[in-house]
Design a protein around this motif. Structure first.
Motif, mmCIF file in Angstrom:
data_model
loop_
_atom_site.group_PDB
_atom_site.id
_atom_site.type_symbol
_atom_site.label_atom_id
_atom_site.label_comp_id
_atom_site.label_asym_id
_atom_site.label_seq_id
_atom_site.Cartn_x
_atom_site.Cartn_y
_atom_site.Cartn_z
ATOM 1 N N ALA A 1 -31.066 -18.956 97.898
ATOM 2 C CA ALA A 1 -32.188 -18.253 97.262
ATOM 3 C C ALA A 1 -33.320 -17.989 98.256
ATOM 4 C CB ALA A 1 -32.706 -19.059 96.077
ATOM 5 N N LEU A 2 -33.463 -18.887 99.250
ATOM 6 C CA LEU A 2 -34.540 -18.743 100.240
ATOM 7 C C LEU A 2 -34.228 -17.687 101.301
ATOM 8 C CD1 LEU A 2 -35.461 -22.502 100.787
ATOM 9 C CD2 LEU A 2 -36.902 -20.784 99.680
ATOM 10 N N GLU A 3 -32.991 -17.221 101.344
ATOM 11 C CA GLU A 3 -32.608 -16.224 102.351
ATOM 12 C C GLU A 3 -33.406 -14.932 102.198
ATOM 13 O OE1 GLU A 3 -28.405 -15.727 102.100
ATOM 14 O OE2 GLU A 3 -27.951 -17.668 103.032
ATOM 15 N N ARG A 4 -33.881 -14.643 100.987
ATOM 16 C CA ARG A 4 -34.645 -13.405 100.758
ATOM 17 C C ARG A 4 -36.063 -13.497 101.305
ATOM 18 N NH1 ARG A 4 -34.647 -11.431 94.783
ATOM 19 N NH2 ARG A 4 -35.746 -9.746 95.815
ATOM 20 N N ASP A 5 -36.487 -14.698 101.648
ATOM 21 C CA ASP A 5 -37.857 -14.913 102.127
ATOM 22 C C ASP A 5 -37.982 -14.486 103.585
ATOM 23 O OD1 ASP A 5 -40.453 -15.911 102.640
ATOM 24 O OD2 ASP A 5 -40.149 -17.504 101.154
ATOM 25 N N ARG A 6 -38.944 -13.631 103.867
ATOM 26 C CA ARG A 6 -39.129 -13.132 105.238
ATOM 27 C C ARG A 6 -39.998 -14.071 106.075
ATOM 28 N NH1 ARG A 6 -37.895 -7.600 105.592
ATOM 29 N NH2 ARG A 6 -39.328 -7.320 107.327
ATOM 30 N N THR A 7 -40.541 -15.095 105.424
ATOM 31 C CA THR A 7 -41.399 -16.053 106.134
ATOM 32 C C THR A 7 -40.550 -17.185 106.712
ATOM 33 O OG1 THR A 7 -43.150 -15.540 104.563
ATOM 34 C CG2 THR A 7 -43.454 -17.504 105.894
ATOM 35 N N ARG A 8 -40.947 -17.715 107.849
ATOM 36 C CA ARG A 8 -40.199 -18.768 108.535
ATOM 37 C C ARG A 8 -40.144 -20.041 107.689
ATOM 38 N NH1 ARG A 8 -38.543 -19.898 113.688
ATOM 39 N NH2 ARG A 8 -38.743 -22.053 114.414
ATOM 40 N N LEU A 9 -38.936 -20.597 107.527
ATOM 41 C CA LEU A 9 -38.711 -21.765 106.667
ATOM 42 C C LEU A 9 -37.864 -22.808 107.369
ATOM 43 C CD1 LEU A 9 -37.513 -19.628 103.675
ATOM 44 C CD2 LEU A 9 -39.468 -21.112 103.439
ATOM 45 N N THR A 10 -38.076 -24.075 107.012
ATOM 46 C CA THR A 10 -37.127 -25.128 107.393
ATOM 47 C C THR A 10 -36.910 -26.007 106.167
ATOM 48 O OG1 THR A 10 -38.921 -26.563 108.166
ATOM 49 C CG2 THR A 10 -37.814 -25.225 109.829
ATOM 50 N N VAL A 11 -35.649 -26.277 105.856
ATOM 51 C CA VAL A 11 -35.315 -27.142 104.718
ATOM 52 C C VAL A 11 -34.607 -28.374 105.265
ATOM 53 C CG1 VAL A 11 -34.100 -27.324 102.516
ATOM 54 C CG2 VAL A 11 -35.087 -25.130 103.208
ATOM 55 N N ASN A 12 -35.172 -29.554 105.005
ATOM 56 C CA ASN A 12 -34.635 -30.784 105.591
ATOM 57 C C ASN A 12 -33.660 -31.535 104.691
ATOM 58 O OD1 ASN A 12 -36.161 -30.359 107.894
ATOM 59 N ND2 ASN A 12 -37.913 -31.483 107.115
ATOM 60 N N GLY A 13 -33.387 -31.015 103.523
ATOM 61 C CA GLY A 13 -32.429 -31.693 102.640
ATOM 62 C C GLY A 13 -33.052 -32.864 101.901
ATOM 63 N N PHE A 14 -32.201 -33.635 101.214
ATOM 64 C CA PHE A 14 -32.674 -34.751 100.386
ATOM 65 C C PHE A 14 -33.047 -35.964 101.241
ATOM 66 C CE2 PHE A 14 -30.418 -32.302 97.196
ATOM 67 C CZ PHE A 14 -31.215 -32.459 96.064
ATOM 68 N N THR A 15 -34.186 -36.570 100.904
ATOM 69 C CA THR A 15 -34.601 -37.800 101.577
ATOM 70 C C THR A 15 -33.996 -38.991 100.833
ATOM 71 O OG1 THR A 15 -36.556 -38.126 100.202
ATOM 72 C CG2 THR A 15 -36.818 -36.714 102.130
ATOM 73 N N GLN A 16 -34.257 -40.197 101.344
ATOM 74 C CA GLN A 16 -33.761 -41.410 100.684
ATOM 75 C C GLN A 16 -34.330 -41.563 99.279
ATOM 76 O OE1 GLN A 16 -34.792 -44.368 103.724
ATOM 77 N NE2 GLN A 16 -32.611 -44.790 103.978
ATOM 78 N N LEU A 17 -35.495 -40.991 99.047
ATOM 79 C CA LEU A 17 -36.120 -41.078 97.722
ATOM 80 C C LEU A 17 -35.624 -39.982 96.777
ATOM 81 C CD1 LEU A 17 -39.816 -41.834 98.758
ATOM 82 C CD2 LEU A 17 -38.146 -43.445 97.829
ATOM 83 N N GLY A 18 -34.718 -39.134 97.279
ATOM 84 C CA GLY A 18 -34.170 -38.082 96.436
ATOM 85 C C GLY A 18 -35.034 -36.831 96.357
ATOM 86 N N LEU A 19 -35.977 -36.693 97.303
ATOM 87 C CA LEU A 19 -36.851 -35.518 97.338
ATOM 88 C C LEU A 19 -36.345 -34.544 98.401
ATOM 89 C CD1 LEU A 19 -40.251 -37.452 97.437
ATOM 90 C CD2 LEU A 19 -39.116 -36.546 95.404
ATOM 91 N N VAL A 20 -36.578 -33.250 98.185
ATOM 92 C CA VAL A 20 -36.250 -32.248 99.201
ATOM 93 C C VAL A 20 -37.535 -31.892 99.946
ATOM 94 C CG1 VAL A 20 -35.476 -29.880 99.626
ATOM 95 C CG2 VAL A 20 -34.275 -31.308 97.965
ATOM 96 N N GLU A 21 -37.503 -32.088 101.248
ATOM 97 C CA GLU A 21 -38.650 -31.740 102.089
ATOM 98 C C GLU A 21 -38.388 -30.399 102.760
ATOM 99 O OE1 GLU A 21 -40.071 -36.191 103.588
ATOM 100 O OE2 GLU A 21 -39.037 -34.853 104.962
ATOM 101 N N MET A 22 -39.395 -29.535 102.751
ATOM 102 C CA MET A 22 -39.259 -28.264 103.459
ATOM 103 C C MET A 22 -40.633 -27.804 103.945
ATOM 104 S SD MET A 22 -38.709 -25.430 100.439
ATOM 105 C CE MET A 22 -39.062 -24.067 101.570
ATOM 106 N N THR A 23 -40.634 -26.884 104.885
ATOM 107 C CA THR A 23 -41.888 -26.285 105.341
ATOM 108 C C THR A 23 -41.742 -24.778 105.261
ATOM 109 O OG1 THR A 23 -41.172 -26.249 107.657
ATOM 110 C CG2 THR A 23 -42.441 -28.166 106.928
ATOM 111 N N ARG A 24 -42.855 -24.115 104.988
ATOM 112 C CA ARG A 24 -42.903 -22.644 104.966
ATOM 113 C C ARG A 24 -44.147 -22.230 105.741
ATOM 114 N NH1 ARG A 24 -44.827 -18.308 101.694
ATOM 115 N NH2 ARG A 24 -43.293 -16.641 101.467
ATOM 116 N N LYS A 25 -43.947 -21.368 106.703
ATOM 117 C CA LYS A 25 -45.053 -20.976 107.601
ATOM 118 C C LYS A 25 -46.203 -20.382 106.788
ATOM 119 C CE LYS A 25 -46.053 -18.095 111.643
ATOM 120 N NZ LYS A 25 -46.707 -19.108 112.463
ATOM 121 N N ARG A 26 -47.415 -20.855 107.076
ATOM 122 C CA ARG A 26 -48.590 -20.283 106.421
ATOM 123 C C ARG A 26 -48.870 -18.911 107.017
ATOM 124 N NH1 ARG A 26 -51.330 -24.152 103.392
ATOM 125 N NH2 ARG A 26 -51.028 -26.305 104.061
ATOM 126 N N THR A 27 -48.965 -17.898 106.180
ATOM 127 C CA THR A 27 -49.315 -16.561 106.678
ATOM 128 C C THR A 27 -50.750 -16.276 106.253
ATOM 129 O OG1 THR A 27 -48.173 -15.666 104.734
ATOM 130 C CG2 THR A 27 -46.982 -15.630 106.830
#
Length: 322
Positions: free
Chosen positions: A206-232
């Motif tokens: 779903a994030l492939e449509r986003d033209r902004t730079r992204l990184t998705v780090n997957g699930f952490t030990q706590l079961g959370l998904v961490e990601m960053t999206r470049k501030r424009t």
């Protein structure tokens, strides 16, 4: 060919296709040729170039092959966009459409409704689940909840389907709200490793449509998904809204009872400092009502304690905390 100089390629280009790179080079080359030609023709001082308007940036940056049409309701804006498209994005010319209907364009496309949704803290999912999106200075948190959705063969199946739908909606909300920086997504807990992998894959797709730079780090030990999206630019909420003057952006107000006790303590302090004839409380209707009802005994006891009369006055313009 036949060009001097070169191009500065930003880190955003890491994921760009050859077609996108080619289109950018073609646009910049044409722009530079027009600019240098104008520099030779016009007497100084003269404006050679200025940044594109919002409408022109939409044509340059957001109109892709899949875009079926670009609808404009202003004749003046349409003319400017048409001229720009003819020069720099000829493939888009036929997709430009001047809207002349009776109903406002925002009504026909439900734009107002979409803006309201994009500013709301809660986003409902079709399945009955919902997202809670909280934006802070440091990061944005997105919490996924099942709500009233109970479907499928089992509770695990319900959770999985809700998380899959949430992944698609989250990707769209990130674009709509222009959320940047650190983003933490709290999907509903899934025991099944295959389910977690499928939800993560759906989010990435779903994030492939986003033209902004992204990184998705997957699930952490706590079961959370961490990601960053470049501030424009600023997020939608920061552009369209300002902090609430009543709560100063906290999102919460002290209760009328809390304010009553703050006032009682303040009167004790003041009575020790000043030998006043009487004390008068100026507060909002809700606080005065509390003093007249539930806290009437506390107020009477305080009056006896300090040995001075205490009167009440409603200030209609006061907020609950004043």
């Amino acid at each position: 060919e036949g060009l001097s100089g070169g191009f500065i390629i930003r880190t955003m280009a890491e994921t760009a296709s050859d077609r996108e790179m080619g289109a950018d080079i073609e646009y910049l080359t044409k722009l530079w040729r027009d600019l240098t030609a104008r520099a030779r023709e016009v007497p100084a001082p003269a404006l050679l170039y200025q940044d594109l308007s919002l409408a022109q940036r939409v044509l340059r940056d957001m109109t892709i092959e899949e875009t079926s049409r670009v609808v404009v309701d202003s004749r003046e804006t349409f003319t400017r966009m048409h001229e720009f498209a003819q020069q720099y994005t000829p493939a888009v010319v036929d997709r430009l459409e001047h809207y002349q209907g009776d109903r406002p364009l925002f009504d026909t496309g439900n734009v107002e409704e979409e803006i309201e949704k994009a500013l709301a803290r809660r986003v409902d999912l079709k399945s009955g689940g919902y997202l809670i999106i909280d934006q802070t200075e440091a990061l944005t948190t997105i919490d996924v909840n099942t709500g009233g959705f109970v479907g499928g063969r089992s509770f695990d199946d319900t959770i999985f389907k809700t998380n899959l739908e949430a992944a698609q909606v989250i990707a769209r909300q990130l674009r709509l709200r222009n959320l940047g920086g650190i983003i933490i997504i709290d999907f509903i807990d899934m025991e099944n490793a295959d389910h977690r992998a499928a939800v993560l894959a759906e989010l990435n797709r779903a994030l492939e449509r986003d033209r902004t730079r992204l990184t998705v780090n997957g699930f952490t030990q706590l079961g959370l998904v961490e990601m960053t999206r470049k501030r424009t630019r600023e997020s939608l909420a920061h552009v369209l809204c300002e902090s609430c003057p009543t709560c100063q952006g906290r999102g919460e107000l002290k209760t009328a009872q809390t304010i009553c006790y703050e006032i009682l303590r303040e009167i004790v302090r003041e009575s020790k400092q000043f030998n006043a004839r009487e004390f008068r409380i100026l507060a909002s209707q809700s606080v005065i009502d509390m003093f007249l009802d539930e806290e009437s005994q506390s107020l009477a006891q305080l009056g006896d304690f300090i040995g001075k009369p205490i009167s009440l006055q409603v200030e209609t313009l006061y907020t609950q905390e004043q």
